[in-house]
Motif scaffolding. Structure first.
Motif, mmCIF file in Angstrom:
data_model
loop_
_atom_site.group_PDB
_atom_site.id
_atom_site.type_symbol
_atom_site.label_atom_id
_atom_site.label_comp_id
_atom_site.label_asym_id
_atom_site.label_seq_id
_atom_site.Cartn_x
_atom_site.Cartn_y
_atom_site.Cartn_z
ATOM 1 N N ALA A 9 5.478 1.601 0.475
ATOM 2 C CA ALA A 9 5.651 1.295 -0.693
ATOM 3 C C ALA A 9 4.435 0.785 -1.227
ATOM 4 O O ALA A 9 3.182 1.391 -1.843
ATOM 5 C CB ALA A 9 6.295 0.667 -0.797
ATOM 6 N N SER A 10 3.127 0.139 -0.127
ATOM 7 C CA SER A 10 2.197 -0.429 -0.389
ATOM 8 C C SER A 10 0.695 0.805 -0.210
ATOM 9 O O SER A 10 0.372 1.152 -1.489
ATOM 10 C CB SER A 10 1.504 -1.511 0.016
ATOM 11 O OG SER A 10 0.667 -0.788 1.619
ATOM 12 N N GLU A 11 1.340 1.344 0.027
ATOM 13 C CA GLU A 11 0.419 3.097 0.059
ATOM 14 C C GLU A 11 1.066 4.324 -0.997
ATOM 15 O O GLU A 11 -0.467 4.151 -2.125
ATOM 16 C CB GLU A 11 0.626 2.941 1.390
ATOM 17 C CG GLU A 11 0.124 3.312 2.698
ATOM 18 C CD GLU A 11 0.650 3.844 4.147
ATOM 19 O OE1 GLU A 11 1.508 4.510 4.455
ATOM 20 O OE2 GLU A 11 -0.192 3.259 5.267
ATOM 21 N N GLY A 14 -0.579 2.192 -4.297
ATOM 22 C CA GLY A 14 -1.995 1.677 -4.590
ATOM 23 C C GLY A 14 -1.889 0.241 -5.040
ATOM 24 O O GLY A 14 -2.688 -0.354 -4.853
ATOM 25 N N ILE A 15 -1.301 -0.540 -3.785
ATOM 26 C CA ILE A 15 -1.435 -1.968 -3.357
ATOM 27 C C ILE A 15 -1.283 -2.801 -2.208
ATOM 28 O O ILE A 15 -1.108 -2.132 -0.964
ATOM 29 C CB ILE A 15 -0.331 -2.982 -4.323
ATOM 30 C CG1 ILE A 15 1.049 -2.305 -4.070
ATOM 31 C CG2 ILE A 15 -0.522 -2.856 -5.879
ATOM 32 C CD1 ILE A 15 1.751 -3.366 -4.904
ATOM 33 N N LEU A 16 -1.353 -3.763 -2.177
ATOM 34 C CA LEU A 16 -1.265 -4.617 -1.031
ATOM 35 C C LEU A 16 -0.195 -4.535 -0.408
ATOM 36 O O LEU A 16 0.949 -5.366 -1.082
ATOM 37 C CB LEU A 16 -1.690 -5.800 -0.741
ATOM 38 C CG LEU A 16 -3.711 -5.687 -0.693
ATOM 39 C CD1 LEU A 16 -4.169 -7.363 -0.907
ATOM 40 C CD2 LEU A 16 -4.251 -5.246 0.295
ATOM 41 N N SER A 17 0.259 -4.534 0.810
ATOM 42 C CA SER A 17 1.521 -4.896 1.313
ATOM 43 C C SER A 17 2.056 -5.975 1.356
ATOM 44 O O SER A 17 3.317 -6.821 0.428
ATOM 45 C CB SER A 17 1.860 -5.019 2.849
ATOM 46 O OG SER A 17 1.147 -5.495 3.776
ATOM 47 N N ARG A 18 1.225 -7.182 0.783
ATOM 48 C CA ARG A 18 1.261 -8.485 0.651
ATOM 49 C C ARG A 18 2.231 -8.926 -1.301
ATOM 50 O O ARG A 18 2.752 -9.525 -1.582
ATOM 51 C CB ARG A 18 0.075 -9.434 0.802
ATOM 52 C CG ARG A 18 -0.226 -11.012 0.734
ATOM 53 C CD ARG A 18 1.472 -11.265 1.781
ATOM 54 N NE ARG A 18 1.622 -12.983 1.433
ATOM 55 C CZ ARG A 18 2.686 -13.545 1.865
ATOM 56 N NH1 ARG A 18 3.793 -12.862 2.440
ATOM 57 N NH2 ARG A 18 3.049 -14.865 1.812
ATOM 58 N N GLN A 19 0.978 -7.876 -1.747
ATOM 59 C CA GLN A 19 1.968 -7.627 -3.262
ATOM 60 C C GLN A 19 3.404 -7.348 -2.930
ATOM 61 O O GLN A 19 4.231 -8.323 -3.817
ATOM 62 C CB GLN A 19 0.597 -6.862 -3.817
ATOM 63 C CG GLN A 19 1.497 -7.427 -5.665
ATOM 64 C CD GLN A 19 0.526 -8.517 -5.246
ATOM 65 O OE1 GLN A 19 0.531 -9.536 -5.592
ATOM 66 N NE2 GLN A 19 1.472 -8.597 -6.946
#
Length: 63
Positions: A9-11, A14-19
């Protein structure tokens, strides 16, 4: 239903996996489930809106 991981999902978004993890914890991604300590997110889920942004970037750049 097909699912993706936090990393996928982060890829995709385009956001960090933590977000993405924060979005899941805060119930901001419909259909996300936590199974055996792993978040599974529906592949057709939309990225949650970042509520920290109150002004549209385009409007800010025009000033």
């Amino acid at each position: 239903m097909d699912y993706m991981t936090l990393k996928e999902a982060s890829e995709k978004w385009g956001i960090l996996s933590r977000q993405v993890n924060y979005y899941c914890v805060e119930d901001r991604i419909p259909g996300a489930v936590k199974i055996a300590g792993v978040w599974l997110i529906p592949k057709d889920a939309e990225k949650a809106i970042d509520e920290r942004r109150k002004v549209d970037r385009d409007l800010k750049n025009d000033c």
